[in-house]
Scaffold this motif. Sequence first.
Motif, mmCIF file in Angstrom:
data_model
loop_
_atom_site.group_PDB
_atom_site.id
_atom_site.type_symbol
_atom_site.label_atom_id
_atom_site.label_comp_id
_atom_site.label_asym_id
_atom_site.label_seq_id
_atom_site.Cartn_x
_atom_site.Cartn_y
_atom_site.Cartn_z
ATOM 1 N N ILE A 199 11.232 7.780 0.741
ATOM 2 C CA ILE A 199 10.416 8.938 1.118
ATOM 3 C C ILE A 199 9.021 8.503 1.547
ATOM 4 O O ILE A 199 8.488 8.991 2.556
ATOM 5 C CB ILE A 199 10.372 9.957 -0.040
ATOM 6 C CG1 ILE A 199 11.708 10.707 -0.078
ATOM 7 C CG2 ILE A 199 9.213 10.937 0.116
ATOM 8 C CD1 ILE A 199 11.945 11.517 -1.306
ATOM 9 N N ARG A 200 8.416 7.582 0.823
ATOM 10 C CA ARG A 200 7.081 7.089 1.218
ATOM 11 C C ARG A 200 7.142 6.434 2.592
ATOM 12 O O ARG A 200 6.248 6.613 3.421
ATOM 13 C CB ARG A 200 6.554 6.088 0.177
ATOM 14 C CG ARG A 200 6.185 6.720 -1.155
ATOM 15 C CD ARG A 200 5.351 5.780 -2.017
ATOM 16 N NE ARG A 200 6.028 4.524 -2.315
ATOM 17 C CZ ARG A 200 6.845 4.342 -3.340
ATOM 18 N NH1 ARG A 200 7.139 5.352 -4.151
ATOM 19 N NH2 ARG A 200 7.398 3.167 -3.565
ATOM 20 N N ARG A 201 8.220 5.681 2.837
ATOM 21 C CA ARG A 201 8.366 5.013 4.135
ATOM 22 C C ARG A 201 8.536 6.040 5.246
ATOM 23 O O ARG A 201 7.904 5.942 6.305
ATOM 24 C CB ARG A 201 9.570 4.061 4.090
ATOM 25 C CG ARG A 201 9.685 3.145 5.327
ATOM 26 C CD ARG A 201 10.920 2.277 5.268
ATOM 27 N NE ARG A 201 11.027 1.558 4.015
ATOM 28 C CZ ARG A 201 12.095 1.560 3.224
ATOM 29 N NH1 ARG A 201 13.163 2.275 3.556
ATOM 30 N NH2 ARG A 201 12.116 0.877 2.110
ATOM 31 N N ALA A 202 9.380 7.043 4.998
ATOM 32 C CA ALA A 202 9.615 8.088 6.008
ATOM 33 C C ALA A 202 8.323 8.845 6.316
ATOM 34 O O ALA A 202 8.003 9.112 7.479
ATOM 35 C CB ALA A 202 10.691 9.046 5.508
ATOM 36 N N LEU A 203 7.579 9.175 5.272
ATOM 37 C CA LEU A 203 6.309 9.886 5.479
ATOM 38 C C LEU A 203 5.326 9.028 6.275
ATOM 39 O O LEU A 203 4.626 9.520 7.152
ATOM 40 C CB LEU A 203 5.694 10.269 4.123
ATOM 41 C CG LEU A 203 6.390 11.424 3.390
ATOM 42 C CD1 LEU A 203 5.953 11.464 1.930
ATOM 43 C CD2 LEU A 203 6.094 12.747 4.074
ATOM 44 N N GLY A 204 5.312 7.723 5.958
ATOM 45 C CA GLY A 204 4.421 6.808 6.678
ATOM 46 C C GLY A 204 4.767 6.704 8.154
ATOM 47 O O GLY A 204 3.902 6.425 8.992
ATOM 48 N N GLN A 205 6.048 6.967 8.482
ATOM 49 C CA GLN A 205 6.499 6.897 9.871
ATOM 50 C C GLN A 205 6.529 8.269 10.529
ATOM 51 O O GLN A 205 7.015 8.415 11.656
ATOM 52 C CB GLN A 205 7.896 6.258 9.923
ATOM 53 C CG GLN A 205 7.895 4.797 9.475
ATOM 54 C CD GLN A 205 9.298 4.232 9.284
ATOM 55 O OE1 GLN A 205 10.292 4.951 9.408
ATOM 56 N NE2 GLN A 205 9.381 2.942 8.988
ATOM 57 N N PHE B 42 6.832 8.861 -10.348
ATOM 58 C CA PHE B 42 6.912 10.169 -9.678
ATOM 59 C C PHE B 42 5.970 10.152 -8.467
ATOM 60 O O PHE B 42 5.063 10.961 -8.342
ATOM 61 C CB PHE B 42 6.595 11.308 -10.650
ATOM 62 C CG PHE B 42 7.529 11.318 -11.827
ATOM 63 C CD1 PHE B 42 8.825 11.775 -11.683
ATOM 64 C CD2 PHE B 42 7.130 10.824 -13.063
ATOM 65 C CE1 PHE B 42 9.722 11.760 -12.756
ATOM 66 C CE2 PHE B 42 8.016 10.796 -14.138
ATOM 67 C CZ PHE B 42 9.304 11.267 -13.982
ATOM 68 N N ASN B 43 6.256 9.194 -7.586
ATOM 69 C CA ASN B 43 5.350 8.840 -6.494
ATOM 70 C C ASN B 43 6.036 8.904 -5.129
ATOM 71 O O ASN B 43 6.264 7.875 -4.514
ATOM 72 C CB ASN B 43 4.826 7.413 -6.771
ATOM 73 C CG ASN B 43 3.774 6.967 -5.781
ATOM 74 O OD1 ASN B 43 2.903 7.731 -5.404
ATOM 75 N ND2 ASN B 43 3.856 5.718 -5.347
ATOM 76 N N LYS C 98 1.085 -0.426 -9.684
ATOM 77 C CA LYS C 98 2.187 -0.502 -8.720
ATOM 78 C C LYS C 98 1.657 -0.287 -7.303
ATOM 79 O O LYS C 98 0.782 0.545 -7.070
ATOM 80 C CB LYS C 98 3.214 0.587 -9.063
ATOM 81 C CG LYS C 98 4.536 0.458 -8.343
ATOM 82 C CD LYS C 98 5.514 1.503 -8.876
ATOM 83 C CE LYS C 98 6.865 1.404 -8.197
ATOM 84 N NZ LYS C 98 7.810 2.411 -8.716
ATOM 85 N N LYS C 99 2.217 -1.027 -6.360
ATOM 86 C CA LYS C 99 1.819 -0.906 -4.963
ATOM 87 C C LYS C 99 2.117 0.513 -4.450
ATOM 88 O O LYS C 99 3.123 1.099 -4.801
ATOM 89 C CB LYS C 99 2.588 -1.943 -4.126
ATOM 90 C CG LYS C 99 2.180 -2.010 -2.666
ATOM 91 C CD LYS C 99 2.929 -3.141 -1.976
ATOM 92 C CE LYS C 99 2.609 -3.219 -0.497
ATOM 93 N NZ LYS C 99 3.320 -2.234 0.307
ATOM 94 N N ASP C 100 1.203 1.051 -3.647
ATOM 95 C CA ASP C 100 1.362 2.372 -3.013
ATOM 96 C C ASP C 100 1.337 3.531 -4.011
ATOM 97 O O ASP C 100 1.767 4.636 -3.687
ATOM 98 C CB ASP C 100 2.675 2.463 -2.207
ATOM 99 C CG ASP C 100 2.738 1.419 -1.097
ATOM 100 O OD1 ASP C 100 1.662 1.064 -0.568
ATOM 101 O OD2 ASP C 100 3.854 0.975 -0.762
ATOM 102 N N LEU C 101 0.845 3.296 -5.229
ATOM 103 C CA LEU C 101 0.796 4.364 -6.227
ATOM 104 C C LEU C 101 -0.407 5.266 -5.936
ATOM 105 O O LEU C 101 -1.551 4.817 -5.995
ATOM 106 C CB LEU C 101 0.654 3.754 -7.626
ATOM 107 C CG LEU C 101 0.805 4.682 -8.831
ATOM 108 C CD1 LEU C 101 2.231 5.212 -8.923
ATOM 109 C CD2 LEU C 101 0.429 3.952 -10.120
ATOM 110 N N VAL C 102 -0.138 6.537 -5.594
ATOM 111 C CA VAL C 102 -1.265 7.440 -5.330
ATOM 112 C C VAL C 102 -1.862 7.877 -6.661
ATOM 113 O O VAL C 102 -1.244 7.759 -7.716
ATOM 114 C CB VAL C 102 -0.872 8.668 -4.466
ATOM 115 C CG1 VAL C 102 -0.235 8.236 -3.163
ATOM 116 C CG2 VAL C 102 0.010 9.635 -5.222
ATOM 117 N N ALA C 103 -3.095 8.379 -6.616
ATOM 118 C CA ALA C 103 -3.833 8.735 -7.832
ATOM 119 C C ALA C 103 -3.034 9.694 -8.714
ATOM 120 O O ALA C 103 -2.339 10.582 -8.233
ATOM 121 C CB ALA C 103 -5.173 9.359 -7.455
ATOM 122 N N ALA C 104 -3.190 9.505 -10.018
ATOM 123 C CA ALA C 104 -2.421 10.284 -10.991
ATOM 124 C C ALA C 104 -2.639 11.786 -10.841
ATOM 125 O O ALA C 104 -1.699 12.562 -10.997
ATOM 126 C CB ALA C 104 -2.784 9.842 -12.411
#
Length: 237
Positions: free
Chosen positions: A204-210, A15-16, A55-61
């Motif tokens: 979504i993570r990629r889009a946010l990063g861009q 859920f990341n 997991k890579k790019d996993l933000v804090a729980a």
Amino acid sequence: MKSQIPVVLLACGSFNPITNMHLRMFEVARDYLHQTGVYQVIKGIISPVNDNYGKKDLVAAHHRVAMARLALQTSDWIQVDSWESEQAQWMETVKVLRHHRSELLRSLPQMEGPGDKAVSLAPAAVPELKLLCGADVLKTFQTPNLWKDEHIQEIVEKFGLVCVGRAGHDPKGYILESPILRRYQRNIHVAKEPVQNEISATYIRRALGQGQSVKYLLPDAVITYIKEHSLYTRDSP
């Protein structure tokens, strides 16, 4: 008329971040089970994975749990549970299922029997806990060394699966290719998503990063939280 079997749906995952697709999966699964006439879904539980999953790019729980809570403000039957994410180490899915089954049993009303002894409800009244997942997760059961065979068997034999179809996946084929899944296929419910929804948290993570818009892919409250905490940006930890 035969009484319906109460069911609690449990979804485990990163859920990341949580997306509208995660929420739709619950709705599709509930509709499917209700249409069988056999089951009555009484609750849904979202259990974000522990930080030690690695997991890579996993933000804090605590962020992932907070975003899930915000996303579920509009749901009257799904809730987020932070137990898995608060453990000292990563928990295998079967252990999360065991925990929630024991919590379910503990929450059931007790009736007084002979000699004022507490007696549990009849088995028919005990809700069934089922693992909710996408067809992509069903496919991972075939990945060598990812799942223990005894855990797969316990999940499908003791709990059961509700699998929501995804484009490019053949859940019925995955079941037939696996001796364990095939043996317990009566406990695997395959629900078809009528509207193909391929929102991926990776995208979504990629889009946010861009710096691109993700509006209408996530609940607005989650988008606001991501911005306020500078999550998934190129500079975020």
